[in-house]
Design an enzyme around this catalytic site. Structure first.
Site, PDB file in Angstrom:
ATOM      1  CB  CYS A  56       1.902  -0.888   7.297  1.00 38.42           C
ATOM      2  SG  CYS A  56       3.882  -1.380   7.242  1.00 38.42           S
ATOM      3  N   GLY A  59      -0.646  -5.538   4.780  1.00 43.38           N
ATOM      4  CA  GLY A  59       0.671  -6.343   5.496  1.00 43.38           C
ATOM      5  C   GLY A  59       0.520  -7.610   5.847  1.00 43.38           C
ATOM      6  CG  ASN A 117       0.476   2.976   5.787  1.00 42.01           C
ATOM      7  OD1 ASN A 117      -0.838   3.222   5.084  1.00 42.01           O
ATOM      8  ND2 ASN A 117       1.183   2.183   5.108  1.00 42.01           N
ATOM      9  N   GLY A 118       3.544   4.067   6.059  1.00 45.03           N
ATOM     10  CA  GLY A 118       4.356   4.722   5.163  1.00 45.03           C
ATOM     11  C   GLY A 118       5.801   4.528   5.032  1.00 45.03           C
ATOM     12  CE1 TYR A 143      -1.698  -6.049  -5.960  1.00 41.63           C
ATOM     13  CE2 TYR A 143      -0.735  -4.387  -4.492  1.00 41.63           C
ATOM     14  CZ  TYR A 143      -0.883  -5.529  -4.855  1.00 41.63           C
ATOM     15  OH  TYR A 143      -0.423  -6.661  -4.226  1.00 41.63           O
TER      16      TYR A 143
HETATM   17  O1  LIG Z   1       4.756  -8.324 -12.228  1.00 43.43           O
HETATM   18  P1  LIG Z   1       4.797  -8.828 -10.807  1.00 43.43           P
HETATM   19  O2  LIG Z   1       5.981  -8.487 -10.075  1.00 43.43           O
HETATM   20  O3  LIG Z   1       4.560 -10.366 -10.862  1.00 43.43           O
HETATM   21  O4  LIG Z   1       3.646  -8.308  -9.860  1.00 43.43           O
HETATM   22  C1  LIG Z   1       2.473  -7.727 -10.605  1.00 43.43           C
HETATM   23  C2  LIG Z   1       1.295  -8.715  -9.953  1.00 43.43           C
HETATM   24  O5  LIG Z   1       1.340  -8.738  -8.602  1.00 43.43           O
HETATM   25  C3  LIG Z   1      -0.122  -8.403  -8.070  1.00 43.43           C
HETATM   26  O6  LIG Z   1      -0.611  -9.472  -7.642  1.00 43.43           O
HETATM   27  P2  LIG Z   1      -0.926 -10.094  -6.379  1.00 43.43           P
HETATM   28  O7  LIG Z   1       0.103 -11.169  -6.570  1.00 43.43           O
HETATM   29  O8  LIG Z   1      -0.540  -9.195  -5.349  1.00 43.43           O
HETATM   30  O9  LIG Z   1      -2.207 -10.754  -6.141  1.00 43.43           O
HETATM   31  P3  LIG Z   1      -3.679  -9.811  -6.014  1.00 43.43           P
HETATM   32  O10 LIG Z   1      -3.948  -9.421  -7.492  1.00 43.43           O
HETATM   33  O11 LIG Z   1      -4.549 -11.042  -5.676  1.00 43.43           O
HETATM   34  O12 LIG Z   1      -3.705  -8.983  -5.173  1.00 43.43           O
HETATM   35  C4  LIG Z   1      -0.718  -7.497  -9.332  1.00 43.43           C
HETATM   36  O13 LIG Z   1      -1.992  -7.734  -8.897  1.00 43.43           O
HETATM   37  C5  LIG Z   1      -0.160  -8.183 -10.478  1.00 43.43           C
HETATM   38  O14 LIG Z   1      -0.778  -9.327 -10.891  1.00 43.43           O
HETATM   39  N1  LIG Z   2       4.556  -0.547   4.735  1.00 49.19           N
HETATM   40  C1  LIG Z   2       4.738   0.515   5.707  1.00 49.19           C
HETATM   41  O1  LIG Z   2       3.955   1.241   5.698  1.00 49.19           O
HETATM   42  C2  LIG Z   2       6.005   0.098   6.638  1.00 49.19           C
HETATM   43  C3  LIG Z   2       5.821   1.096   7.853  1.00 49.19           C
HETATM   44  C4  LIG Z   2       7.379   1.143   8.411  1.00 49.19           C
HETATM   45  N2  LIG Z   2       8.240   1.875   7.314  1.00 49.19           N
HETATM   46  C5  LIG Z   2       7.954  -0.109   8.718  1.00 49.19           C
HETATM   47  O2  LIG Z   2       8.890  -0.510   7.703  1.00 49.19           O
HETATM   48  O3  LIG Z   2       7.752  -0.729   9.515  1.00 49.19           O
END
Ligand SMILES: O=P(O)(O)OC[C@H]1O[C@H](OP(=O)(O)OP(=O)(O)O)[C@H](O)[C@@H]1O
Ligand SMILES: NC(=O)CC[C@H](N)C(=O)O
Length: 486
Positions: free
Chosen positions: A16, A42, A117-118, A257
């Protein structure tokens, strides 16, 4: 032998973003802009609560920031010079309107809006006891526990009540809170999730990442410290540090990431760290090749670093369609597979007849890598090697990044050779844990007191995740180093 298909999963990985501003006539509009910049954190829902000196105004909805706050009339209704906002990817509690943040409640001292967030790791225990005491929960999020703990606290001031509540919760939390008197920013004692402080036209602002300040033209002042509470009101900014000082355990995956590459985290450019990780990866696992190709978007900076270090040309061999959302936000396995195809297209011209090194930041379920490798082979690559700028994702995150259950993590089921076979590459290598620590500026990982939270790679959880203890296959992996984050 597989008991489940490792590519099947409907659990997603995101987290988030939070924002807060005090003392600006356009508080809600700036919050909406800040949330736009934090959209990558998010994508399920967004919300803003503002206070006009008299009344709280709030708007929360499911969808992207643009969907929720695209209309000027909505922003106009959110009157006031103080506001907090949130973009949500759920970790605890479903994707329902009543779980959209900031949560809001009327208390003895007036209204309180809270954006989190968390992820809290003792929610179930606390929730059960709060319900027994008569607390009526309106949502199914972990975050609401904090609201009730504040409401029933026997302390008088909002700050003391907040501290009292924080002493009872465990887990990861960066919070922005709004009351009639001001805005507060809170970071958990281990500093697992980020929170930064900025200034715009004399108004203080808070955000998960500095990229939110860039969009509104705010100046980045500093990170909120682990365990720090900043209280912003008509009298200015005060910093409270009510917790014992702990070894900080910032989430290393933010660097790999999660964060936007144009953000500065803990004083370091995310983009620079990613390039350094790529260079380190090239030093550790060189391979003869003709071209380095990033898996866009997250793989790009690491691939730039890898190519520079290896002295091999960098090419955009995969083109990303930016009008398709992140892979993880697809709700079912069937649509996620379609999503991967829709999202990436091979640039045949840069690939045909070449020995290709694909660089990506992580392999979680393996869905993306498997599809990409197939695509690149179909586009005529003579060899396909894959280099990953994180160690194998082998354990679940309970601190705000919603990784799937451990059995769905490819690295938890296979060794590197097994993964290479499943993905269909000629070779596969991940950066080493120590190599990763070097790239973030440490000499090496200190196993006795790790400088970061790297539990997704090591299973070395910075605090006991109480609610999830039964899910941990090997309790010996638990590090109780940080004790409960209080
Ligand atoms: O092994 P998987 O379960 O497929 O997940 C890994 C993949 O997901 C993420 O990309 P994302 O789809 O978030 O795109 P991004 O790189 O543009 O952030 C990450 O960069 C990998 O490419
Ligand atoms: N990813 C998050 O940081 C989520 C915040 C909170 N735990 C929720 O589920 O709303």
């Amino acid at each position: 032998m597989l008991t489940t298909n490792p590519f099947d999963d409907d659990h997603l990985r995101e987290e988030c973003g939070v924002f807060g501003i005090y003392g600006h006539p356009e508080a809600a509009a700036l919050t909406a802009l800040g949330l736009h910049a934090l959209q990558h954190r998010g994508q399920e829902a967004a919300g803003i609560v503002a206070h006009d000196g008299d009344v709280f105004h709030n708007h929360r909805d499911l969808g992207h920031v643009e969907d929720c706050f695209g209309s000027e009339s909505i922003i106009r209704k959110l009157k006031g010079a103080a506001a907090v906002g949130h973009v949500r990817y759920s970790t605890t509690g479903e994707t329902l309107l009543r779980n959209v943040q900031p949560l809001f409640a009327e208390m003895e001292f007036g209204g309180l809006a809270l954006a989190h967030n968390g992820n809290l790791t003792n929610t179930n225990v606390l929730r059960r006891s709060l319900v027994k005491r008569g607390c009526l929960f309106q949502s199914t999020t972990d975050t609401e526990v904090i609201i009730h703990l504040i409401a029933i606290s026997l302390y008088t001031s909002v700050e003391d009540r907040l501290i009292d509540a924080l002493r009872q919760i465990e887990g990861a939390y960066s919070l922005t809170c709004l009351t009639k008197d001001g805005v507060m920013g809170v970071r958990d004692p281990l500093g697992i999730r980020p929170l930064v402080l900025g200034k715009l036209d004399g108004a203080w602002c808070l955000a998960s990442e500095t990229c939110a300040f860039d969009i509104i033209g705010a100046e980045f002042v500093r990170d909120v410290e682990p365990g720090e509470i900043v209280v912003i009101s008509a009298t200015g900014l005060r910093s409270l540090k009510p917790f014992a000082i702990k070894q900080r355990r910032f989430c290393i995956f933010e660097y790999i990431y999660f964060a936007r590459p144009d953000s500065i985290m803990e004083g370091t450019s995310v983009y620079d760290v990613r390039k350094r990780i790529g260079a380190q990866l090239a030093r550790e696992s060189a391979v003869d090749a003709d071209v380095i190709i990033p898996v866009p978007d997250s793989g790009v900076p690491a691939a730039i670093g890898y190519a520079a270090q290896a002295g091999i040309p960098f090419e955009l061999g995969i083109i990303r369609n930016h009008y398709v959302g992140r892979t993880f936000i697809q709700p079912t396995d069937r649509t996620r597979h379609v999503g991967v195809k829709m999202k990436h297209n091979p640039n045949r011209h840069a690939i045909e007849g070449k020995r290709v090194v694909l660089v990506d930041d992580s392999i979680v379920r393996g869905t993306t890598s498997r599809k990409i490798v197939e695509m690149v082979r179909q586009a005529g690559a003579s060899e396909v090697h894959m280099r990953i700028s994180s160690p194998p994702t082998n354990h679940c995150c309970y601190f705000g990044i919603d990784t799937p259950e451990r059995e769905k993590l490819l690295a938890a089921r296979y060794d590197v050779d097994g993964m290479a076979k499943l993905i269909g590459v000629d070779s596969l290598a991940f950066i080493s844990l120590d190599g990763l620590y070097k790239a973030v500026g440490e000499e090496a990982r200190n196993p006795a007191a790790p400088q970061y939270c790297d539990a997704c790679f090591t299973g070395d959880y910075p605090i006991m995740p109480t609610d999830y203890a039964d899910q941990l296959s090997d309790p010996k992996q638990l590090s109780l180093l940080g004790e409960a984050g209080k």
